[in-house]
Design a protein around this motif. Structure first.
Motif, PDB file in Angstrom:
ATOM      1  N   SER A  40       0.765  -1.288  -0.071  1.00  0.00           N
ATOM      2  CA  SER A  40       0.168  -0.070   0.083  1.00  0.00           C
ATOM      3  C   SER A  40       0.816   1.281   0.023  1.00  0.00           C
ATOM      4  CB  SER A  40      -0.966  -0.093   0.935  1.00  0.00           C
ATOM      5  OG  SER A  40      -0.408   0.256   2.351  1.00  0.00           O
ATOM      6  N   GLY A  41       1.802   1.253   0.457  1.00  0.00           N
ATOM      7  CA  GLY A  41       3.078   2.399   0.588  1.00  0.00           C
ATOM      8  C   GLY A  41       3.107   2.994  -0.916  1.00  0.00           C
ATOM      9  N   PRO A  42       3.497   4.216  -0.826  1.00  0.00           N
ATOM     10  CA  PRO A  42       3.785   5.070  -2.251  1.00  0.00           C
ATOM     11  C   PRO A  42       5.165   4.521  -2.816  1.00  0.00           C
ATOM     12  CG  PRO A  42       4.151   6.597  -0.383  1.00  0.00           C
ATOM     13  CD  PRO A  42       3.568   5.234   0.296  1.00  0.00           C
ATOM     14  N   LEU A  43       5.986   4.114  -2.233  1.00  0.00           N
ATOM     15  CA  LEU A  43       7.192   3.619  -2.678  1.00  0.00           C
ATOM     16  C   LEU A  43       7.128   1.983  -3.211  1.00  0.00           C
ATOM     17  CD1 LEU A  43       9.997   5.105  -0.301  1.00  0.00           C
ATOM     18  CD2 LEU A  43       9.041   6.057  -2.433  1.00  0.00           C
ATOM     19  N   HIS A  44       6.019   1.317  -3.371  1.00  0.00           N
ATOM     20  CA  HIS A  44       5.818   0.067  -3.703  1.00  0.00           C
ATOM     21  C   HIS A  44       4.631   0.167  -4.617  1.00  0.00           C
ATOM     22  CE1 HIS A  44       6.139  -4.018  -4.148  1.00  0.00           C
ATOM     23  NE2 HIS A  44       5.907  -4.536  -2.838  1.00  0.00           N
ATOM     24  N   GLY A  45       3.508  -0.231  -4.224  1.00  0.00           N
ATOM     25  CA  GLY A  45       2.463  -0.497  -5.107  1.00  0.00           C
ATOM     26  C   GLY A  45       1.729   0.967  -5.216  1.00  0.00           C
ATOM     27  N   GLY A  46       1.683   1.763  -4.430  1.00  0.00           N
ATOM     28  CA  GLY A  46       1.186   3.236  -4.364  1.00  0.00           C
ATOM     29  C   GLY A  46       1.769   4.098  -5.632  1.00  0.00           C
ATOM     30  N   THR A  47       2.933   3.329  -5.963  1.00  0.00           N
ATOM     31  CA  THR A  47       3.490   4.093  -7.112  1.00  0.00           C
ATOM     32  C   THR A  47       2.729   4.314  -8.413  1.00  0.00           C
ATOM     33  OG1 THR A  47       5.965   3.499  -6.575  1.00  0.00           O
ATOM     34  CG2 THR A  47       5.644   4.278  -9.014  1.00  0.00           C
ATOM     35  N   MET A  48       1.920   3.248  -8.780  1.00  0.00           N
ATOM     36  CA  MET A  48       0.588   3.328  -9.685  1.00  0.00           C
ATOM     37  C   MET A  48      -0.137   4.465  -9.691  1.00  0.00           C
ATOM     38  SD  MET A  48       0.470  -0.696 -10.585  1.00  0.00           S
ATOM     39  CE  MET A  48       1.004  -1.387  -8.926  1.00  0.00           C
ATOM     40  N   SER A  49      -0.560   4.802  -8.642  1.00  0.00           N
ATOM     41  CA  SER A  49      -1.589   6.121  -8.610  1.00  0.00           C
ATOM     42  C   SER A  49      -0.844   7.345  -8.919  1.00  0.00           C
ATOM     43  CB  SER A  49      -2.054   6.170  -7.212  1.00  0.00           C
ATOM     44  OG  SER A  49      -1.111   6.417  -6.148  1.00  0.00           O
ATOM     45  N   ILE A  50       0.440   7.346  -8.640  1.00  0.00           N
ATOM     46  CA  ILE A  50       1.152   8.444  -9.163  1.00  0.00           C
ATOM     47  C   ILE A  50       1.429   8.516 -10.696  1.00  0.00           C
ATOM     48  CG2 ILE A  50       3.386   9.903  -8.636  1.00  0.00           C
ATOM     49  CD1 ILE A  50       3.777   8.247  -6.024  1.00  0.00           C
ATOM     50  N   VAL A  51       1.737   7.240 -11.375  1.00  0.00           N
ATOM     51  CA  VAL A  51       1.723   7.289 -12.750  1.00  0.00           C
ATOM     52  C   VAL A  51       0.571   7.616 -13.359  1.00  0.00           C
ATOM     53  CG1 VAL A  51       2.304   5.604 -14.561  1.00  0.00           C
ATOM     54  CG2 VAL A  51       3.538   5.384 -12.513  1.00  0.00           C
ATOM     55  N   GLU A  52      -0.796   7.347 -12.892  1.00  0.00           N
ATOM     56  CA  GLU A  52      -1.952   7.734 -13.395  1.00  0.00           C
ATOM     57  C   GLU A  52      -2.029   9.085 -13.171  1.00  0.00           C
ATOM     58  OE1 GLU A  52      -4.305   6.006 -14.671  1.00  0.00           O
ATOM     59  OE2 GLU A  52      -4.452   4.068 -13.488  1.00  0.00           O
ATOM     60  N   ILE A  53      -1.446   9.972 -12.314  1.00  0.00           N
ATOM     61  CA  ILE A  53      -1.533  11.264 -12.426  1.00  0.00           C
ATOM     62  C   ILE A  53      -0.822  11.615 -13.551  1.00  0.00           C
ATOM     63  CG2 ILE A  53      -0.770  13.450 -11.018  1.00  0.00           C
ATOM     64  CD1 ILE A  53      -1.532  11.766  -8.288  1.00  0.00           C
ATOM     65  N   LEU A  54       0.527  11.080 -13.842  1.00  0.00           N
ATOM     66  CA  LEU A  54       1.256  11.572 -14.890  1.00  0.00           C
ATOM     67  C   LEU A  54       0.466  11.482 -16.265  1.00  0.00           C
ATOM     68  CD1 LEU A  54       4.052  12.533 -16.047  1.00  0.00           C
ATOM     69  CD2 LEU A  54       4.420   9.924 -16.294  1.00  0.00           C
ATOM     70  N   PHE A  55      -0.144  10.355 -16.422  1.00  0.00           N
ATOM     71  CA  PHE A  55      -0.858  10.192 -17.602  1.00  0.00           C
ATOM     72  C   PHE A  55      -2.077  11.417 -17.764  1.00  0.00           C
ATOM     73  CE2 PHE A  55       0.972   6.018 -18.024  1.00  0.00           C
ATOM     74  CZ  PHE A  55       0.897   5.758 -19.500  1.00  0.00           C
ATOM     75  N   ASP A  56      -2.681  11.595 -16.679  1.00  0.00           N
ATOM     76  CA  ASP A  56      -3.725  12.512 -16.460  1.00  0.00           C
ATOM     77  C   ASP A  56      -3.096  13.895 -17.141  1.00  0.00           C
ATOM     78  OD1 ASP A  56      -5.569  10.535 -15.887  1.00  0.00           O
ATOM     79  OD2 ASP A  56      -5.661  11.057 -13.814  1.00  0.00           O
ATOM     80  N   GLU A  57      -1.923  14.118 -16.401  1.00  0.00           N
ATOM     81  CA  GLU A  57      -1.280  15.518 -16.491  1.00  0.00           C
ATOM     82  C   GLU A  57      -1.039  15.712 -18.112  1.00  0.00           C
ATOM     83  OE1 GLU A  57       2.457  18.422 -15.222  1.00  0.00           O
ATOM     84  OE2 GLU A  57       2.095  16.038 -14.325  1.00  0.00           O
ATOM     85  N   VAL A  58      -0.706  14.638 -18.647  1.00  0.00           N
ATOM     86  CA  VAL A  58      -0.283  14.556 -20.341  1.00  0.00           C
ATOM     87  C   VAL A  58      -1.526  14.859 -20.918  1.00  0.00           C
ATOM     88  CG1 VAL A  58       0.771  13.040 -22.012  1.00  0.00           C
ATOM     89  CG2 VAL A  58       1.959  13.206 -19.962  1.00  0.00           C
ATOM     90  N   ASP A  59      -2.625  14.331 -20.662  1.00  0.00           N
ATOM     91  CA  ASP A  59      -3.887  14.507 -21.203  1.00  0.00           C
ATOM     92  C   ASP A  59      -4.348  15.747 -21.160  1.00  0.00           C
ATOM     93  OD1 ASP A  59      -3.750  12.010 -22.006  1.00  0.00           O
ATOM     94  OD2 ASP A  59      -5.231  11.077 -20.585  1.00  0.00           O
ATOM     95  N   ARG A  60      -4.294  16.423 -20.003  1.00  0.00           N
ATOM     96  CA  ARG A  60      -4.510  17.680 -19.939  1.00  0.00           C
ATOM     97  C   ARG A  60      -3.873  18.655 -20.433  1.00  0.00           C
ATOM     98  NH1 ARG A  60      -4.153  17.758 -14.871  1.00  0.00           N
ATOM     99  NH2 ARG A  60      -2.071  18.937 -14.776  1.00  0.00           N
ATOM    100  N   VAL A  61      -2.723  18.575 -20.552  1.00  0.00           N
ATOM    101  CA  VAL A  61      -1.885  19.555 -21.277  1.00  0.00           C
ATOM    102  C   VAL A  61      -1.500  19.144 -22.719  1.00  0.00           C
ATOM    103  CG1 VAL A  61       0.860  20.402 -21.435  1.00  0.00           C
ATOM    104  CG2 VAL A  61       0.028  19.989 -19.169  1.00  0.00           C
ATOM    105  N   GLY A  62      -1.573  18.050 -23.199  1.00  0.00           N
ATOM    106  CA  GLY A  62      -1.618  17.794 -24.613  1.00  0.00           C
ATOM    107  C   GLY A  62      -0.288  17.647 -25.310  1.00  0.00           C
TER     108      GLY A  62
END
Length: 402
Positions: free
Chosen positions: A260-282
Motif C-alpha cells: 500500500s505504500g507510495p514507494l511500492h504499489g502506491g507508485t501506480m497511482s502517481i503514474v496515473e496522475i502523470l498520464f492525466d497531466e499529459v492528457d490535460r496539457v496535450g
C-alpha cells in the motif's frame, strides 16, 4: 573488444566466483547491484564475462574490516543477499521462476500454473481439487467495503476465508496448498470488489471487466509477469510474518500492508496522475520538461538497480497493447530526454488505460498476481523454521546510570 582483450580484462563466471569466494547466485547479485560490469563473450554472445578490475576492487572491499552492525545496515538497503531462496533469480537484466525464464514462461502459462511452479507443487494440481473455491461473502458486506482502497478492502475480507486462518507452524506445505488456492481466488475477488470464482483468474477478471479473448490473454501475461520479484519489500514483510509460524492469511495481510505504500504499489497511482497531466496539457515533452525543471521525478521510469538496460516486464507487455499515441510519445520522450525506460508500473497503468478498466485496476493486477509469490515466500520461509529477528543499532540518548 577481441577475444585476447577479453581474456586479459574479463573472467568467466566460474573464475569470478572462485576469486571472490562466493557462489554463482551471489556473483549475479553483485552484477545486479552494479558492482561488477559484464560483457558478452566474443565467441558466444549468450555467455557473460565479468570485469577483472571490478572483481579485484570488490575483493579488496570484502577484506576491509567492518563492524557487523555496518554490514547489516548496508545489507538491508540494496545490499548483499540476506536470505536463501530458490523461488526467483534476477541476473543480467532477466528474471527466472525456479530456473525458467519468466518472460518466456509468461507467453503461455496461467497464474495458476505459475503458482504451482513457485509453490513447488510438482505434478500435483491443488487448483483442481474439489472445495478449493472459497465461499462467497455477504453481498451487503461486499457492497459496504467496495469503497475502501484496494489493499484495505482485501485486508478486511481475507480474514473471513477460513482456509487462510490455519497456523502454518509444523505443517507440511502439501497440506497448505488447498488453503493457498482459496486465498488466491478470494483475493482476486476482493481486489475487484466481486465474489470469488473458481475459473482461471485471468478469465474471472476478463469477465468482470468485459474483455475479449485478446484482452484476457494480455491480463494473463501481466499476472504471470508480476507473480514474484525476489526479495522486495512486500515479500520480505511476508517472510518476517511467516517466520513466526503465522497463518497464510496473516502473511498475505503483511504483504498487502507493504504494497500500500507510495514507494511500492502506491507508485501506480502517481503514474496515473502523470498520464492525466499529459492528457490535460496535450504535450508530453512539455510535461516532462516542467517536471524536470521543478526537480521532480517522472514516475513510471527509471534505472531499476536490478535492470540497468530496462525492465523486461514492461518490455514484454507494452508492445502487446493497442496503439496509444500519447503513451508512445511519453515513453519515447523520456528515453530521449533522460535515458530512462518504462518500468512495470508504467506498463500496468498503460494496460488499464488501453482497455478502459476501472480505476485502481493496475494495482489490482499487481496484487492478484503477486499473491502467488507471497504465498511461495511464506511456504519457503516456514520450511526454514527460524525466526527472522535482526538487531537494531541504538542511536538514542545514553542509558541512564540509575
Amino acid at each position: 573488444m577481441d577475444e585476447m582483450q577479453q581474456r586479459e580484462r574479463f573472467l568467466t563466471a566460474e573464475e569470478a566466483a572462485k576469486t571472490l569466494g562466493v557462489g554463482r547466485a551471489t556473483l549475479y547479485a553483485y552484477v545486479s547491484r552494479g558492482l561488477i560490469r559484464t560483457d558478452e563473450a566474443a565467441d558466444d554472445p549468450r555467455r557473460r564475462l565479468y570485469s577483472a578490475p571490478d572483481i579485484e576492487a570488490l575483493k579488496q572491499r570484502k577484506t576491509t574490516l567492518r563492524r557487523p552492525g555496518e554490514i547489516a545496515a548496508g545489507t538491508l538497503a540494496w545490499g548483499l543477499p540476506v536470505l536463501s531462496s530458490s523461488i526467483t533469480l534476477i541476473a543480467d537484466g532477466r528474471f527466472f521462476y525456479r530456473g525458467r525464464n519468466a518472460v518466456e514462461w509468461a507467453e503461455t502459462a496461467t497464474l495458476e500454473e505459475t503458482a504451482r511452479l513457485l509453490w513447488d507443487c510438482g505434478a500435483h494440481d491443488p487448483f483442481a481439487e474439489a472445495g478449493s473455491a472459497p465461499p462467497g461473502w455477504d453481498d451487503a458486506l461486499l457492497e459496504q467495503l467496495a469503497g475502501l482502497p484496494l489493499t484495505e478492502r482485501c485486508q478486511a475480507l481475507l480474514p473471513l476465508v477460513a482456509a487462510g486462518q490455519a497456523i502454518t507452524w509444523q505443517r507440511d506445505s502439501r497440506h497448505l496448498w488447498g488453503g493457498a488456492v482459496a486465498l488466491m481466488r478470494a483475493l482476486a475477488g476482493a481486489a475487484i470488489a466481486a465474489q470469488p470464482d473458481a475459473q482461471p483468474i485471468h478469465r474471472h477478471l476478463a469477465a468482470a471487466w468485459g474483455l475479449d479473448a485478446a484482452g484476457a490473454d494480455i491480463v494473463r501475461r501481466a499476472l504471470v509477469l508480476v507473480a514474484d520479484h525476489e526479495l522486495n519489500a512486500s515479500a520480505f514483510a511476508v517472510r518476517v510474518v511467516a517466520s513466526t509460524g503465522a497463518s497464510l492469511g496473516a502473511c498475505l495481510n503483511a504483504g498487502l500492508g507493504a504494497l500500500s505504500g507510495p514507494l511500492h504499489g502506491g507508485t501506480m497511482s502517481i503514474v496515473e496522475i502523470l498520464f492525466d497531466e499529459v492528457d490535460r496539457v496535450g504535450d508530453a515533452a512539455a510535461v516532462i520538461e516542467s517536471r524536470l525543471r521543478r526537480g521532480e521525478r517522472v514516475p513510471g521510469f527509471g534505472h531499476h538497480p536490478l535492470y540497468p538496460d530496462g525492465d523486461p516486464r514492461a518490455a514484454a507487455l507494452l508492445p502487446l497493447l493497442p496503439q496509444d499515441a500519447a503513451r508512445d510519445v511519453l515513453a519515447q520522450m523520456m528515453t530521449e530526454t533522460t535515458g530512462k525506460r518504462p518500468n512495470v508500473d508504467f506498463a500496468l497503468v498503460s494496460l488499464r488505460r488501453a482497455f478502459r478498466l476501472p480505476p485502481g485496476s493496475a494495482l489490482a493486477l499487481f496484487a492478484i498476481g503477486r499473491t502467488a509469490g507471497w504465498i511461495a515466500h511464506a511456504l519457503e520461509q516456514r520450511q526454514d523454521d527460524k525466526l527472522i529477528r535482526p538487531r537494531a543499532r541504538y542511536t538514542g540518548p545514553p542509558a541512564s546510570a540509575e
